[in-house]
Design a protein around this motif. Sequence first.
Motif, PDB file in Angstrom:
ATOM      1  N   LEU A  90      36.035  27.515 -21.589  1.00 32.59           N
ATOM      2  CA  LEU A  90      36.566  27.468 -20.226  1.00 32.59           C
ATOM      3  C   LEU A  90      35.600  28.135 -19.263  1.00 32.59           C
ATOM      4  O   LEU A  90      34.727  28.892 -19.676  1.00 32.59           O
ATOM      5  N   SER A  91      35.822  27.895 -17.979  1.00 31.20           N
ATOM      6  CA  SER A  91      35.089  28.659 -16.971  1.00 31.20           C
ATOM      7  C   SER A  91      35.694  30.061 -16.940  1.00 31.20           C
ATOM      8  O   SER A  91      36.853  30.247 -17.329  1.00 31.20           O
ATOM      9  N   PRO A  92      34.940  31.065 -16.499  1.00 24.23           N
ATOM     10  CA  PRO A  92      35.506  32.416 -16.428  1.00 24.23           C
ATOM     11  C   PRO A  92      36.777  32.500 -15.592  1.00 24.23           C
ATOM     12  O   PRO A  92      37.723  33.193 -15.972  1.00 24.23           O
ATOM     13  N   SER A  93      36.839  31.779 -14.460  1.00 23.04           N
ATOM     14  CA  SER A  93      38.040  31.852 -13.628  1.00 23.04           C
ATOM     15  C   SER A  93      39.245  31.222 -14.325  1.00 23.04           C
ATOM     16  O   SER A  93      40.363  31.745 -14.263  1.00 23.04           O
ATOM     17  N   ALA A  94      39.044  30.101 -15.020  1.00 24.99           N
ATOM     18  CA  ALA A  94      40.145  29.458 -15.746  1.00 24.99           C
ATOM     19  C   ALA A  94      40.616  30.332 -16.907  1.00 24.99           C
ATOM     20  O   ALA A  94      41.812  30.436 -17.175  1.00 24.99           O
ATOM     21  N   CYS A  95      39.679  30.988 -17.570  1.00 25.30           N
ATOM     22  CA  CYS A  95      40.024  31.881 -18.673  1.00 25.30           C
ATOM     23  C   CYS A  95      40.836  33.068 -18.158  1.00 25.30           C
ATOM     24  O   CYS A  95      41.869  33.424 -18.731  1.00 25.30           O
ATOM     25  N   LEU A  96      40.384  33.680 -17.072  1.00 28.93           N
ATOM     26  CA  LEU A  96      41.100  34.820 -16.499  1.00 28.93           C
ATOM     27  C   LEU A  96      42.504  34.419 -16.045  1.00 28.93           C
ATOM     28  O   LEU A  96      43.461  35.168 -16.227  1.00 28.93           O
ATOM     29  N   ARG A  97      42.629  33.215 -15.485  1.00 35.01           N
ATOM     30  CA  ARG A  97      43.933  32.717 -15.052  1.00 35.01           C
ATOM     31  C   ARG A  97      44.873  32.607 -16.265  1.00 35.01           C
ATOM     32  O   ARG A  97      46.029  33.003 -16.204  1.00 35.01           O
ATOM     33  N   ARG A  98      44.348  32.106 -17.379  1.00 32.64           N
ATOM     34  CA  ARG A  98      45.169  32.001 -18.594  1.00 32.64           C
ATOM     35  C   ARG A  98      45.573  33.381 -19.117  1.00 32.64           C
ATOM     36  O   ARG A  98      46.722  33.580 -19.524  1.00 32.64           O
ATOM     37  N   ILE A  99      44.650  34.325 -19.112  1.00 32.69           N
ATOM     38  CA  ILE A  99      44.973  35.688 -19.553  1.00 32.69           C
ATOM     39  C   ILE A  99      46.053  36.278 -18.656  1.00 32.69           C
ATOM     40  O   ILE A  99      47.020  36.872 -19.148  1.00 32.69           O
ATOM     41  N   ASN A 100      45.904  36.119 -17.359  1.00 36.26           N
ATOM     42  CA  ASN A 100      46.920  36.622 -16.423  1.00 36.26           C
ATOM     43  C   ASN A 100      48.279  35.987 -16.683  1.00 36.26           C
ATOM     44  O   ASN A 100      49.310  36.663 -16.625  1.00 36.26           O
TER      45      ASN A 100
END
Length: 161
Positions: A33-43
């Motif tokens: 994933l892109s870093p922003s998409a990954c962070l969104r999933r973690i959130n």
Amino acid sequence: MIVSLDAIDRNIIRLLRLNGRMPNSELAQQVGLSPSACLRRINNLEASGVIRGYTAIVAGAADEGIIAIVRITLERQTEAYLNRFEAAVRSHPEIQECFLMTGDADYILRASAPSAAAYEAIHKEILSRLPGVVRIHSSIAMRNVLHPVSSSGRLHSGKAR
């Protein structure tokens, strides 16, 4: 609440279990994933309660001494007995985890001590005096398979190098 997890979510959780401090950029790359998409999933995983927190595995008595898995049977399983037992367990830091169980044991506890003699004292002075306890069955852990600690005291993945 039941949360539906896809393969990427499960992979994120697996990788965070191995290294909760993995940088988001590295995690994103490993799950595709892109870093922003990954962070969104973690959130989203945190907000939904799937990820409830992060912890440190600390070297010392808890990892280098005795770890006991203790099965406790109570005299009765009434709400009053369960509440008294649970309140008493919370007051003893030697008991790291306590699970109410189904099956032949009412509770399973994880306790740590720096030595066998120290665990004997915990057994005699704490566990046997918890309210309502009629049976204690202790097993001593030989090693932690999921979170092995090397001879240097550093956590390693357990994978061959």
